[in-house]
Design an enzyme around this catalytic site. Structure first.
Site, PDB file in Angstrom:
ATOM      1  N   ARG A  45       0.810  -1.216   0.000  1.00 42.01           N
ATOM      2  CA  ARG A  45       0.000   0.000   0.000  1.00 42.01           C
ATOM      3  C   ARG A  45       0.848   1.273   0.000  1.00 42.01           C
ATOM      4  NH1 ARG A  45      -5.341  -1.049   3.816  1.00 42.01           N
ATOM      5  NH2 ARG A  45      -6.113  -2.876   2.689  1.00 42.01           N
ATOM      6  N   ASP A 146     -15.337   8.829   9.934  1.00 42.27           N
ATOM      7  CA  ASP A 146     -14.250   7.887   9.709  1.00 42.27           C
ATOM      8  C   ASP A 146     -12.935   8.625   9.934  1.00 42.27           C
ATOM      9  OD1 ASP A 146     -14.263   4.917   8.384  1.00 42.27           O
ATOM     10  OD2 ASP A 146     -12.367   5.941   7.978  1.00 42.27           O
TER      11      ASP A 146
END
Length: 276
Positions: A45, A146
């Site tokens: 990632r 979030d």
């Protein structure tokens, strides 16, 4: 420091020591406990960010991303390492409980529900569809929050691939969504009326909550606690409980339990609790 658009350098494999730095950073900032087997995932990632800056090792990127002069890069790092798997009406029994048990028994005051780890917004919009469809024109509000700014941008846009709707009733799809055409074929968008009634905000659940949030009649914190160690689970739940109305509902996923986390919530049915 140079910037490149294409992978033109060789990146050294991430070392155990480098992985441990990222693991500790995510634990301290977000409470998320990365297992050792996630080392390959972390390297994969972050590789694009190393290429972007022309760096050949993960230690150099860690130093850059944690430098106070690069606060935006730190958020990009957090965005990359947080997991955001979700879809519409995931674990449908919770939405059935909202529709069949919570709504019919609710008083007449405005109803507020918090999707406390909303990812890209599917849960928040699923809640909104139930409230709009069965709320009998009552006032209601859904907040989605979030840690990742990347998924919050997706949530605010409300555009999703059609493969996210396996659990979404066709009737609700036709009532609250618009199918994309031409360049948006294969996608749909939550309609403007529903999007306007759902707000999204970045909130770190491991930190004290913003004072402006107010109280909620139900908090959905699903598929989140599984990423936390026991102490962090307790801290997160204790952070959220002051935002819950007396006798309000607290919902976790079917794979999670609060029995060893707090004594302030009473079980209604498995995975659904109520503040005593």
């Amino acid at each position: 420091m140079r910037f490149v658009e294409d992978p033109v350098i060789s990146i050294s494999p991430i070392t155990p020591e480098e992985f441990e730095r990222f693991r500790r950073l995510l634990q301290e900032h977000a409470g998320i406990a990365l297992l050792p087997e996630k080392r390959v995932m972390v390297a994969s990632r972050l590789a694009k960010r190393l290429n972007f800056y022309g760096l050949d090792n993960y230690g150099a990127y860690f130093r850059l991303a944690t430098d106070p002069e690069h606060p935006d890069e730190f958020q990009i790092l957090v965005n990359a390492l947080t997991t955001n798997e979700t879809y519409f009406f995931r674990e449908p029994s919770h939405f059935e409980f909202l529709r069949d048990k919570m709504l019919p028994a609710w008083p007449t005051q405005p109803l507020r529900i918090w999707s406390a780890a909303c990812s890209s917004g599917e849960e928040a919009y699923s809640l909104a569809m139930v409230l709009a469809d069965k709320g009998r024109n009552r006032a209601w509000e859904v907040l989605g929050s979030d840690l990742s700014t990347r998924v919050l941008e997706v949530a605010r846009a409300g555009i999703y691939p059609l493969d996210r709707i396996e659990q979404l009733e066709r009737r609700l799809m036709e009532k609250y969504c618009l199918k994309g055409v031409r360049s948006q074929a294969g996608h749909f968008r939550v309609n403007a009326e529903l999007r306007e009634r759902v707000k999204f905000e970045q909130i770190n659940l491991t930190q004290p909550l913003p004072g402006h949030l107010g109280k909620f009649d139900a908090i959905f914190l699903r598929n989140v606690l599984i990423y936390f160690d026991p102490d962090t689970k307790k801290r997160v739940v204790e952070n959220l409980l002051p935002a819950l109305q007396p006798h309000g509902y607290f919902v976790v996923s079917h794979s999670e339990s609060l029995h060893s986390v707090t004594q302030r919530l009473q079980t209604v049915v498995p995975s659904i609790y109520r503040l005593s």
